[in-house]
Design a protein around this motif. Structure first.
Motif, mmCIF file in Angstrom:
data_model
loop_
_atom_site.group_PDB
_atom_site.id
_atom_site.type_symbol
_atom_site.label_atom_id
_atom_site.label_comp_id
_atom_site.label_asym_id
_atom_site.label_seq_id
_atom_site.Cartn_x
_atom_site.Cartn_y
_atom_site.Cartn_z
ATOM 1 N N VAL A 73 0.832 -1.193 0.000
ATOM 2 C CA VAL A 73 0.000 0.000 0.000
ATOM 3 C C VAL A 73 0.873 1.252 0.000
ATOM 4 C CG1 VAL A 73 -0.172 0.133 2.535
ATOM 5 C CG2 VAL A 73 -1.987 1.119 1.120
ATOM 6 N N ILE A 74 0.368 2.295 -0.645
ATOM 7 C CA ILE A 74 0.912 3.653 -0.552
ATOM 8 C C ILE A 74 -0.267 4.558 -0.234
ATOM 9 C CG2 ILE A 74 2.116 5.522 -1.741
ATOM 10 C CD1 ILE A 74 3.284 3.413 -3.655
ATOM 11 N N ILE A 75 -0.101 5.402 0.762
ATOM 12 C CA ILE A 75 -1.187 6.295 1.168
ATOM 13 C C ILE A 75 -0.748 7.734 0.956
ATOM 14 C CG2 ILE A 75 -2.669 7.041 3.068
ATOM 15 C CD1 ILE A 75 -2.345 4.269 4.278
ATOM 16 N N ALA A 76 -1.559 8.477 0.210
ATOM 17 C CA ALA A 76 -1.290 9.893 -0.026
ATOM 18 C C ALA A 76 -1.958 10.721 1.063
ATOM 19 C CB ALA A 76 -1.799 10.311 -1.401
ATOM 20 N N GLN A 77 -1.169 11.609 1.676
ATOM 21 C CA GLN A 77 -1.710 12.481 2.707
ATOM 22 C C GLN A 77 -1.511 13.936 2.310
ATOM 23 O OE1 GLN A 77 0.146 11.319 6.479
ATOM 24 N NE2 GLN A 77 -1.746 10.274 7.030
ATOM 25 N N LEU A 78 -2.583 14.698 2.362
ATOM 26 C CA LEU A 78 -2.493 16.133 2.134
ATOM 27 C C LEU A 78 -2.095 16.778 3.454
ATOM 28 C CD1 LEU A 78 -5.689 16.682 -0.040
ATOM 29 C CD2 LEU A 78 -3.348 16.308 -0.801
ATOM 30 N N THR A 79 -1.035 17.564 3.418
ATOM 31 C CA THR A 79 -0.475 18.069 4.674
ATOM 32 C C THR A 79 -1.283 19.218 5.266
ATOM 33 O OG1 THR A 79 1.020 19.486 3.387
ATOM 34 C CG2 THR A 79 1.851 17.343 4.087
ATOM 35 N N LEU A 98 0.738 -3.771 -13.069
ATOM 36 C CA LEU A 98 -0.017 -4.139 -11.873
ATOM 37 C C LEU A 98 -1.503 -3.876 -12.099
ATOM 38 C CD1 LEU A 98 2.248 -2.469 -9.161
ATOM 39 C CD2 LEU A 98 2.179 -4.907 -9.737
ATOM 40 N N SER A 99 -2.320 -4.592 -11.393
ATOM 41 C CA SER A 99 -3.752 -4.329 -11.387
ATOM 42 C C SER A 99 -4.046 -3.327 -10.275
ATOM 43 C CB SER A 99 -4.528 -5.626 -11.145
ATOM 44 O OG SER A 99 -5.901 -5.374 -11.010
ATOM 45 N N LEU A 100 -4.419 -2.106 -10.661
ATOM 46 C CA LEU A 100 -4.693 -1.043 -9.687
ATOM 47 C C LEU A 100 -6.208 -0.910 -9.533
ATOM 48 C CD1 LEU A 100 -2.055 1.628 -10.801
ATOM 49 C CD2 LEU A 100 -1.795 -0.288 -9.184
ATOM 50 N N ILE A 101 -6.752 -1.563 -8.541
ATOM 51 C CA ILE A 101 -8.197 -1.631 -8.374
ATOM 52 C C ILE A 101 -8.771 -0.322 -7.848
ATOM 53 C CG2 ILE A 101 -10.051 -2.815 -7.139
ATOM 54 C CD1 ILE A 101 -8.697 -4.401 -9.402
ATOM 55 N N ASN A 102 -8.024 0.356 -6.970
ATOM 56 C CA ASN A 102 -8.550 1.573 -6.336
ATOM 57 C C ASN A 102 -7.706 2.786 -6.728
ATOM 58 O OD1 ASN A 102 -6.299 0.682 -4.950
ATOM 59 N ND2 ASN A 102 -7.091 1.188 -2.924
ATOM 60 N N ASN A 103 -7.571 3.017 -8.027
ATOM 61 C CA ASN A 103 -6.685 4.080 -8.481
ATOM 62 C C ASN A 103 -7.305 5.467 -8.386
ATOM 63 O OD1 ASN A 103 -8.463 3.362 -10.662
ATOM 64 N ND2 ASN A 103 -7.176 4.550 -12.041
ATOM 65 N N MET A 104 -8.556 5.581 -7.884
ATOM 66 C CA MET A 104 -9.207 6.889 -7.731
ATOM 67 C C MET A 104 -9.407 7.211 -6.246
ATOM 68 S SD MET A 104 -9.668 7.771 -10.940
ATOM 69 C CE MET A 104 -10.987 8.968 -11.097
ATOM 70 N N SER A 105 -8.461 6.812 -5.440
ATOM 71 C CA SER A 105 -8.554 6.932 -3.988
ATOM 72 C C SER A 105 -7.222 7.439 -3.458
ATOM 73 C CB SER A 105 -8.872 5.550 -3.397
ATOM 74 O OG SER A 105 -8.577 5.487 -2.020
ATOM 75 N N PRO A 106 -7.194 8.043 -2.270
ATOM 76 C CA PRO A 106 -5.902 8.400 -1.677
ATOM 77 C C PRO A 106 -5.081 7.184 -1.274
ATOM 78 C CG PRO A 106 -7.702 8.910 -0.170
ATOM 79 C CD PRO A 106 -8.329 8.566 -1.482
ATOM 80 N N VAL A 107 -5.705 5.998 -1.269
ATOM 81 C CA VAL A 107 -5.009 4.762 -0.911
ATOM 82 C C VAL A 107 -4.801 3.927 -2.168
ATOM 83 C CG1 VAL A 107 -5.130 2.639 0.439
ATOM 84 C CG2 VAL A 107 -6.034 4.776 1.386
ATOM 85 N N LEU A 108 -3.557 3.629 -2.462
ATOM 86 C CA LEU A 108 -3.226 2.770 -3.597
ATOM 87 C C LEU A 108 -2.779 1.420 -3.059
ATOM 88 C CD1 LEU A 108 -2.777 2.536 -6.712
ATOM 89 C CD2 LEU A 108 -0.369 3.040 -6.236
ATOM 90 N N SER A 109 -3.536 0.374 -3.358
ATOM 91 C CA SER A 109 -3.144 -0.977 -2.954
ATOM 92 C C SER A 109 -2.784 -1.777 -4.196
ATOM 93 C CB SER A 109 -4.279 -1.660 -2.188
ATOM 94 O OG SER A 109 -5.424 -1.816 -2.994
ATOM 95 N N PHE A 110 -1.832 -2.676 -4.034
ATOM 96 C CA PHE A 110 -1.372 -3.476 -5.159
ATOM 97 C C PHE A 110 -0.667 -4.715 -4.627
ATOM 98 C CE2 PHE A 110 1.884 -0.417 -4.031
ATOM 99 C CZ PHE A 110 3.055 -1.183 -3.976
ATOM 100 N N THR A 111 -0.579 -5.714 -5.470
ATOM 101 C CA THR A 111 0.189 -6.926 -5.164
ATOM 102 C C THR A 111 1.071 -7.218 -6.364
ATOM 103 O OG1 THR A 111 -1.574 -7.806 -3.762
ATOM 104 C CG2 THR A 111 0.084 -9.365 -4.558
ATOM 105 N N ALA A 112 2.370 -7.158 -6.161
ATOM 106 C CA ALA A 112 3.325 -7.367 -7.250
ATOM 107 C C ALA A 112 3.744 -8.829 -7.299
ATOM 108 C CB ALA A 112 4.543 -6.470 -7.062
ATOM 109 N N ALA A 113 3.660 -9.422 -8.475
ATOM 110 C CA ALA A 113 4.112 -10.812 -8.637
ATOM 111 C C ALA A 113 5.623 -10.892 -8.815
ATOM 112 C CB ALA A 113 3.409 -11.442 -9.836
#
Length: 644
Positions: A73-79, A98-113
């Motif tokens: 996960v990578i989480i974007a935070q506005l300061t 990668l398959s980016l399922i939630n690419n319209m969110s401040p949270v980016l989750s992914f699983t790299a093979a």
């Protein structure tokens, strides 16, 4: 989905709030998990992040290490600002795809093979200047079995949260334990230790809640963390949607309705129905809509939901039924927290449970698993009324247990989604058939609804006048099963044979038809069109209600396959089809419905899957989609379970 009680005083007419056609007190909003939440134990160690600062008003929270085949996960935070009201868009610019399922969110989750360097571009728009920044992470190769909890994501405060533990090489680890990190005040429902549930706490600012799973596998202790960004939101002011809703947005950002469509259909600040000048029915704008016109009206919580819906329309609507019927809606809302599906006249929109649309396990991971709020209705009754769709003596669709993490195709989910759409769109066309679109005056759809219902002009009103259902006992039982009324002593005493005597001679195609006249119409239309277009038949039965009921443990007292073909029901279905979809030759359709087949009393629901036809032979099994072996269990579906 929780019903508001104060809405009753605002909207007196019970049938006004037509969630799936029946009366209700408010629009369907996310249901809280069961009341067996307990304080989670505290993890021993604090969660640790690597913070990537930028020159803009944004920082990235990244994990200390990333590993192959384990969620990252990578989480974007506005300061300086909270994320509410801002739009996020992630794009991968380097590394294996990668398959980016939630690419319209401040949270980016992914699983790299695969291991290696991965770079992502984030664009943030909204209040103030646009921000574009890049972040890079390195994924290390994992040499040993690892635990995986799906999935990291963003939720609004007060919304429901579910996460799911994945199996390792097809096996579930043992001694599963969950804990939350210090400062995270969370009560977990661990009635299913593979799928914890909780309600996101109220927060003063966007806050990351981290939960750790630990377990034993092959003699080793394995762990994984899952991270939930709980976002601070504006106060709820809507009398319609009065419990927290997921963030949604227009699937097509260039739609002329993109600015208002989510606000008008799925918002905690919707205080009044939007006018038809703001969001008209699709058929008020064009009588020959294209798929592009339809997609202009789609609202989603995740892009994949809109994408898969569009693929369905492109590939699985050869007769144009759904494009035609969709003219009677203002929007199609698909969000991870909608369960079950419904139509609502206040907004003119249909609301779809995305469980009917996922194609990959990662897409399914993004759907909240909080149970239907009606799960415990009717527990005091001594009968069940299950249903299923069948083709050639097999289920018309496959069952996909969560633990198998299987992909599926558009064809796999078509029977489920098609039946759902025929049902919900029957409601929309019951209220506003295309024949009245030119006469709608507004200023809101609600105003025209009042006029039509006061004149008993709805198709369901006309059907009820021409051919009403007769069984008062079934109406009373439906109030218990579908509206949560407490069963009285007489109702508690009914055994399956009693219910058979009430239901069998009446003219309803399904038990759910007794929940309202609107549902009566929708059930008739759904079952008739599924038989006509897909040669798929619906089973309905009255059974006993043992503890831990399943297909192999419930016993059929009476049942039919293709009840819509009953001689007393066919005229009612013909009337509905003529009014809703006159392009179909309803008389020919009805005449060609197969005669019902009787289920065998005394046999289990599962044993009744294979029936002998009227010609004395058992039809061949279907092979074109993956099918469960008939003796294998699958979730039992009860009348009304797919709709509200």
């Amino acid at each position: 989905m929780v019903f508001s009680r104060n809405i009753i005083s605002l909207l007196v007419t019970a049938s006004l709030l037509t969630a799936c056609g029946g009366g209700s007190d408010s629009a369907a909003t996310p249901t809280p998990p069961p009341d067996n939440n307990l304080p989670a134990s505290q993890c021993d160690n604090p969660v640790q992040w690597a913070v990537v600062e930028t020159t803009d008003n944004i920082a990235f929270l990244t994990e200390l290490t990333y590993h192959t085949n384990q969620p990252g996960v990578i989480i974007a935070q506005l300061t300086e600002n909270k994320s509410s009201g801002m739009a996020f868009k992630w794009q991968q610019v380097a590394g294996d795809g990668l398959s980016l399922i939630n690419n319209m969110s401040p949270v980016l989750s992914f699983t790299a093979a695969n291991s290696g360097e991965y770079q992502f571009k984030l664009t943030v728009t909204g209040n103030g200047p646009n921000i574009t920044q890049f972040v890079t992470v390195n994924v290390n190769n994992t040499q040993q079995s690892s635990l995986a909890v799906n999935s990291d994501h963003q939720v609004v405060e007060g919304n429901n949260v579910s996460v799911r533990l994945a199996r390792i090489n097809g096996e579930m680890p043992t001694n599963i334990d969950w804990c939350t990190y210090s400062g995270d005040n969370v009560n977990l429902d661990l009635s299913n230790t593979e799928r914890p549930l909780f309600v996101a706490p109220n927060v003063d600012q966007d806050t990351v809640i981290s939960i750790r799973a630990s377990a034993e596998f092959n003699g080793q202790t394995v762990t994984d963390d899952v991270h939930i960004l709980v976002t601070n939101e504006a106060n709820i002011t809507s009398p319609y949607f009065d419990t927290p809703l997921a963030r949604t947005y227009a699937y097509k950002s260039n739609s002329v309705y993109s600015d208002q469509i989510s606000k008008c259909t799925y918002s905690n600040t919707l205080n009044n129905s939007c006018s038809i000048s703001q969001l008209p029915l699709i058929g008020q704008q064009t009588t020959t809509p294209t798929i592009s016109d339809i997609m202009d009206r789609v609202v989603v919580s995740h892009d994949w939901m809109g994408r898969n819906f569009e693929l369905f329309l492109q590939q699985q609507d050869p007769h144009g039924d759904f494009i035609t019927l969709l003219q009677s809606v203002s929007a199609i809302v698909i969000s991870y927290d909608i369960r079950p599906s419904f139509y609502w006249v206040v907004t003119g929109a249909i609301y779809l449970d995305p469980e009917n649309l996922w194609l990959t396990p990662s897409e399914r991971d993004s759907i909240n698993e909080a149970p239907d709020y009606r799960s415990d209705f009717g527990n005091d009754l001594q009968f069940l009324m299950p249903w299923r769709y069948v083709k050639n003596n097999q289920y018309a669709y496959s069952s996909y247990p969560y633990e198998n993490r299987s992909n599926r195709t558009i064809e796999d989910f078509t029977p489920r989604l098609a039946s759902l759409l025929y049902h919900e769109l029957a409601h929309a066309n019951d209220f506003f058939p295309r024949s009245v679109h030119a006469d709608i005056q507004g200023p809101t759809l609600l105003d025209d609804f009042y006029k039509r219902t006061n004149n008993k002009a709805l198709i369901s009103d006309q059907l009820s006048n021409l051919s009403p259902l007769q069984s008062s006992e079934m109406y009373g039982l439906a109030n218990v099963s579908f509206k949560g009324e407490i069963a009285n002593a007489t109702q508690k005493s009914y055994v399956p044979s009693d219910v058979t005597s009430f239901f069998k001679p009446d003219h309803a195609s399904d038990y759910y038809a007794y929940s309202s006249t609107r549902e009566d119409v929708a059930m008739l239309f759904e079952e008739a069109l599924m038989s006509h277009r897909y040669t798929i038949l619906r089973d309905v039965a009255v059974t006993d209600a043992p503890e831990n009921a399943s297909g192999s443990t419930i016993t059929v007292n009476w049942g039919q396959r293709g009840r819509i073909g009953e001689s007393t029901i066919k005229p009612r279905a013909e009337f509905v089809i003529t009014e809703i979809l006159p392009e179909v030759d309803s008389a020919n359709l009805i005449n060609n419905l197969p005669a019902p087949l009787a289920l065998t009393p005394g046999r289990s629901w599962l044993e009744n899957l294979t029936l002998i036809s009227n010609n004395g032979f058992a039809p061949q099994k279907v092979n074109h989609v993956q099918q469960d072996i008939s003796l294998h269990e699958r979730p039992l579906e009860l009348s009304g379970s797919q709709h509200r």
